[in-house]
Design an enzyme around this catalytic site. Structure first.
Site, PDB file in Angstrom:
ATOM      1  N   LYS A 193      22.221  13.548  38.329  1.00 35.19           N
ATOM      2  CA  LYS A 193      23.479  13.664  39.063  1.00 35.19           C
ATOM      3  C   LYS A 193      24.265  12.347  38.995  1.00 35.19           C
ATOM      4  O   LYS A 193      23.853  11.416  38.327  1.00 35.19           O
ATOM      5  CB  LYS A 193      23.190  14.091  40.504  1.00 35.19           C
ATOM      6  CG  LYS A 193      22.338  15.375  40.601  1.00 35.19           C
ATOM      7  CD  LYS A 193      23.100  16.620  40.223  1.00 35.19           C
ATOM      8  CE  LYS A 193      22.267  17.855  39.937  1.00 35.19           C
ATOM      9  NZ  LYS A 193      21.432  18.362  41.025  1.00 35.19           N
TER      10      LYS A 193
HETATM   11  C1  LIG Z   1      20.520  19.413  41.706  1.00 34.51           C
HETATM   12  C2  LIG Z   1      20.984  20.579  42.483  1.00 34.51           C
HETATM   13  C3  LIG Z   1      20.431  20.954  43.721  1.00 34.51           C
HETATM   14  C4  LIG Z   1      19.177  20.380  44.298  1.00 34.51           C
HETATM   15  O1  LIG Z   1      19.127  19.021  44.382  1.00 34.51           O
HETATM   16  P1  LIG Z   1      17.707  18.267  44.343  1.00 34.51           P
HETATM   17  O2  LIG Z   1      18.086  16.882  44.788  1.00 34.51           O
HETATM   18  O3  LIG Z   1      17.195  18.318  42.948  1.00 34.51           O
HETATM   19  O4  LIG Z   1      16.794  18.939  45.307  1.00 34.51           O
HETATM   20  C5  LIG Z   1      21.025  21.995  44.419  1.00 34.51           C
HETATM   21  N1  LIG Z   1      22.091  22.643  43.927  1.00 34.51           N
HETATM   22  C6  LIG Z   1      22.625  22.347  42.727  1.00 34.51           C
HETATM   23  C7  LIG Z   1      23.798  23.118  42.243  1.00 34.51           C
HETATM   24  C8  LIG Z   1      22.079  21.315  41.955  1.00 34.51           C
HETATM   25  O5  LIG Z   1      22.585  21.046  40.755  1.00 34.51           O
END
Ligand SMILES: *Cc1c(COP(=O)(O)O)cnc(C)c1O
Length: 403
Positions: A193
């Site tokens: 991210k």
């Molecule tokens: C990455 C992601 C999550 C979850 O985040 P984590 O930190 O990996 O638990 C939830 N929703 C979307 C759309 C994501 O891309």
């Protein structure tokens, strides 16, 4: 001749679709915590929460062990319980719907808009019932969902909007930063991210009520605040008032995220530049569609997704995917519609719920996009996509046949 061309990959080393960017100052920030008094929730967590709230323009931010835990907490704070229905999109990571199941609720999948790939408010409206308690729009790829329309639907019914902005830190909607608009907004700090803490997640909100519930939920349902105790107690006393979890972020992780946050605007800028280069390179390819951008928002470009015009191609998505992998371009597919997963099928979801999402799923490929990509990396992606698309182009093949 074209086939032998394909034998020589455009690049020698695999380019991943996403990757973190860690500098020495990030390393130093973590080392400083290692030498300090606090390893878990201490001053770095508080600093991160202040900084993120300030960055997005929200009153509060609460950090969590990961984005999924943050979504779970938001569902708890929104009062989601057994039998409650929550509407979300199938074009997302499973966590956007799993968080509803954790609370005993029922995820309901509404179809997407064909252009933006985001939740279609009209599809949401058709699914609203008296049991609907929340809507979880996802800012897919970093492009904000149709937040005005979704907020209006929610307010009319007195239900909660939990925005899954895992893709959208740094994005804007009608001149406002994502994170200050919905009742609660979730950001993920996973390494793919925009910024990372290794694992981590955040909820931002303007509601003091949600703020208190979120903090209590991430720490076993315990409160040390005397004004909210049910019983009298001494200074050592604390109360567990509901069943929460240990979902806390550590100071080690928070220090990394704080340091990363200082670079967020640069990261987003770089992502936008690369996306613009892709747009320019691919906008005149009849074999694919570049991602449509709604003028209401400014994307922070977590993902760059091309849609294949299969009518113009002699091969399907999976063959094109393999060919790009052979070029050492780490393409990906975001996402498998959530209800296609065996677990959801086992819960009774059919494989035919959202035709637009299902159609899109057959045609999408995610190209590498991350700030640490070099100009050469970007060039390699563009060249590889052109090469593979040309090779499988029906019009080209027809031309060859007629020679
Ligand atoms: C990455 C992601 C999550 C979850 O985040 P984590 O930190 O990996 O638990 C939830 N929703 C979307 C759309 C994501 O891309």
């Amino acid at each position: 001749m074209r086939a032998s061309n394909l034998l020589h990959p455009v690049r020698e080393q695999m380019l991943p679709y996403a990757r973190q960017w860690i500098d020495e100052d990030d390393v130093d920030a973590v080392v400083q915590v290692l030498r300090s008094d606090y390893l878990t929730s201490g001053p770095a967590v508080e600093q991160l929460e202040r900084k993120i709230a300030e960055y997005v323009g929200a009153a509060y931010a609460v950090s969590f062990a990961n984005g999924t835990a943050a979504l779970h907490a938001a569902c708890y704070a929104a009062g989601i319980g057994p039998g409650d229905r929550v509407i979300t999109t199938p074009m997302t990571f499973a966590a956007s719907a799993n968080c509803v199941l954790y609370q005993g609720g029922i995820p309901v999948f509404a179809d997407i808009d064909e252009q933006t790939y985001n939740l279609d408010p009209m599809a949401v409206e058709r699914l609203l019932t008296d049991d609907t308690k929340a809507i979880i729009p996802v800012d897919f790829t970093g492009q904000p969902a149709d937040l005005d329309a979704i907020t209006e639907l929610a307010q009319r019914r007195g239900i909660v909007v939990i925005e899954d902005a895992a893709h959208a830190l740094g994005a804007e909607y009608k001149g406002r930063k994502v994170g200050q608009i919905s009742d609660m907004t979730m950001f993920s700090l996973h390494p793919v991210k925009h910024i990372t803490s290794g694992e981590g997640g955040v909820i931002t909100t303007n509601s003091p009520k949600y703020y208190e519930l979120l903090k209590q939920f991430r720490s076993h349902g315990i409160t040390r605040n005397p004004s909210s105790w049910e019983n009298e107690g001494s200074r050592w006393y604390y109360e567990m008032q509901f069943l929460g979890y240990n979902y806390r972020l550590s100071d080690l992780q928070a220090a990394l995220a704080c340091s990363q946050l200082d670079k967020l605007d640069r990261f987003v800028e770089r992502r936008r530049t690369i996306a613009a280069q892709y747009n320019e390179a691919f906008s005149s390819c009849p074999q694919l569609q570049i991602p449509y951008q709604d003028q209401a928002g400014v994307s922070s470009w977590h993902l760059y997704i091309i849609q294949l015009n299969l009518e113009q191609l002699s091969a399907g998505r999976d063959v094109i995917y393999e060919a790009l992998i052979q070029e050492n371009i780490g393409v990906n597919v975001h996402y498998i519609p959530v209800y296609y997963h065996p677990y959801y099928r086992g819960l009774g979801y059919s494989g035919r719920i959202c035709p637009r999402a299902e159609r899109l799923y057959e045609r999408i490929l995610t190209l590498p996009l991350f700030p640490a990509m070099t100009d050469q990396d970007v060039e390699d992606v563009i060249q590889s996509v052109h090469k593979v698309i040309q090779h499988y182009s029906i019009t080209e093949a027809e031309q060859e046949d007629s020679i």
